[in-house]
Design an enzyme around this catalytic site. Structure first.
Site, mmCIF file in Angstrom:
data_model
loop_
_atom_site.group_PDB
_atom_site.id
_atom_site.type_symbol
_atom_site.label_atom_id
_atom_site.label_comp_id
_atom_site.label_asym_id
_atom_site.label_seq_id
_atom_site.Cartn_x
_atom_site.Cartn_y
_atom_site.Cartn_z
ATOM 1 N N HIS A 180 26.446 14.122 -108.036
ATOM 2 C CA HIS A 180 25.414 15.138 -108.235
ATOM 3 C C HIS A 180 24.614 15.352 -106.956
ATOM 4 O O HIS A 180 24.644 14.536 -106.031
ATOM 5 C CB HIS A 180 24.471 14.715 -109.362
ATOM 6 C CG HIS A 180 25.135 14.618 -110.699
ATOM 7 N ND1 HIS A 180 24.983 15.578 -111.683
ATOM 8 C CD2 HIS A 180 25.961 13.677 -111.226
ATOM 9 C CE1 HIS A 180 25.675 15.221 -112.752
ATOM 10 N NE2 HIS A 180 26.275 14.075 -112.501
ATOM 11 N N ASP A 234 26.411 6.854 -110.062
ATOM 12 C CA ASP A 234 26.267 5.496 -110.572
ATOM 13 C C ASP A 234 27.110 4.616 -109.651
ATOM 14 O O ASP A 234 28.323 4.843 -109.523
ATOM 15 C CB ASP A 234 26.813 5.378 -112.001
ATOM 16 C CG ASP A 234 25.951 6.082 -113.034
ATOM 17 O OD1 ASP A 234 24.995 6.782 -112.655
ATOM 18 O OD2 ASP A 234 26.247 5.937 -114.237
ATOM 19 N N SER A 291 35.474 5.327 -106.100
ATOM 20 C CA SER A 291 35.561 5.479 -104.650
ATOM 21 C C SER A 291 34.193 5.244 -104.039
ATOM 22 O O SER A 291 33.384 4.498 -104.584
ATOM 23 C CB SER A 291 36.113 6.848 -104.265
ATOM 24 O OG SER A 291 36.506 6.823 -102.908
#
Length: 268
Positions: A135, A77, A237
């Site tokens: 992911h 995200d 980050s």
């Protein structure tokens, strides 16, 4: 050790501390409210025993991902700050600020630089309010993990605009990946207050420590499936992806906030 690393270590100690329940619930509530976290896919904030638990929260509702085998999905995200064609060996950190993939990936990846020239890239910025797990964007074989110690400058838009070669100066972890004989890289860039980057398939990796030498881990037949959790940042980050020339066609996503599982590009 750079001051940014020291600050991050102290913040990391605070974030992993499990305060008495009533204090922790208050800390979590303040953080969720001040950062405007959307907790609709997660457990209630009162259940997290530390800020680290809250930062690295797992989804409590299964996220639908694009299952098309020709599609790469977003690993995070995040906000797409830049994306496009690599010009020779140069990509944009942000508009007007270039960086070299040769410096970012280090000489350890030099054998593959020719494949990446004129390829594609995409920068993913995770803010403190985002879901912090990353992911797999497709089925792939991970060939190497390269841990590059460095500084921990902030990676928000303000700092990206003023700190030249920020991505190449910060601590980072590089994954060298193969998908159907094609090469791509995922680069996980540390930042201020990111006490640690965790990789679930390689527990030996320790970031933001006194280690100063590049660490390389090599693998054979280590297959990662699309959507598998690779690990997590302990706060926000950046992830950068590079694809070899002719491999993919990118979606138009610059300036958009996207979700893990969303289409970011398609194989040619």
């Amino acid at each position: 050790m750079h001051i940014t690393n020291i600050i991050s270590q102290y913040f990391g100690k605070f974030a992993k501390t499990e305060f008495p329940s009533f204090i922790q619930k208050f800390i979590n509530k303040v953080y969720v409210k001040s950062m405007k976290l959307d907790m609709s896919e997660f457990r209630n904030e009162k259940f997290y025993k530390s800020l680290n638990d809250l930062f690295t929260r797992e989804l409590s509702i299964a996220r639908q991902i694009n299952e098309d085998e020709n599609v790469f999905i977003s690993p995070t995200d995040s906000l797409i700050t830049q994306a496009g064609d690599v010009k020779g060996d140069l990509a944009l950190q942000i508009k007007g600020m270039e960086y070299s993939f040769e410096e970012l990936l280090t000489y350890n990846c030099a054998n593959n630089f020719e494949k990446l020239v004129d390829g594609k890239y995409m920068n993913f910025y995770l803010s403190p309010r985002d879901y912090h797990r990353y992911h797999s964007p497709c089925d792939f074989e991970v060939k190497r993990l390269i841990h590059v110690p460095g500084k921990l400058y902030p990676v928000n838009l303000k700092y990206l605009n003023k700190q030249i070669d920020l991505f190449a100066e910060n601590e980072r972890v590089i994954l060298e990946c193969i998908h159907e004989d094609k090469l791509f890289y995922m680069v996980f860039v540390g930042a201020l207050n990111v006490g640690q980057m965790v990789f679930e398939f390689e527990p030996k990796v320790e970031t933001n420590t006194k280690i100063r030498d590049i660490q390389i881990y090599e693998y054979e037949d280590k297959i990662i499936k699309k959507g598998d959790c690779l690990g997590y940042f302990k706060m926000g980050s950046t992830v950068v992806m590079f694809w070899e020339k002719g491999f993919v066609e990118l979606e138009s996503l610059i300036g958009q906030s996207i979700k893990y599982g969303q289409k970011i590009c398609q194989k040619n």
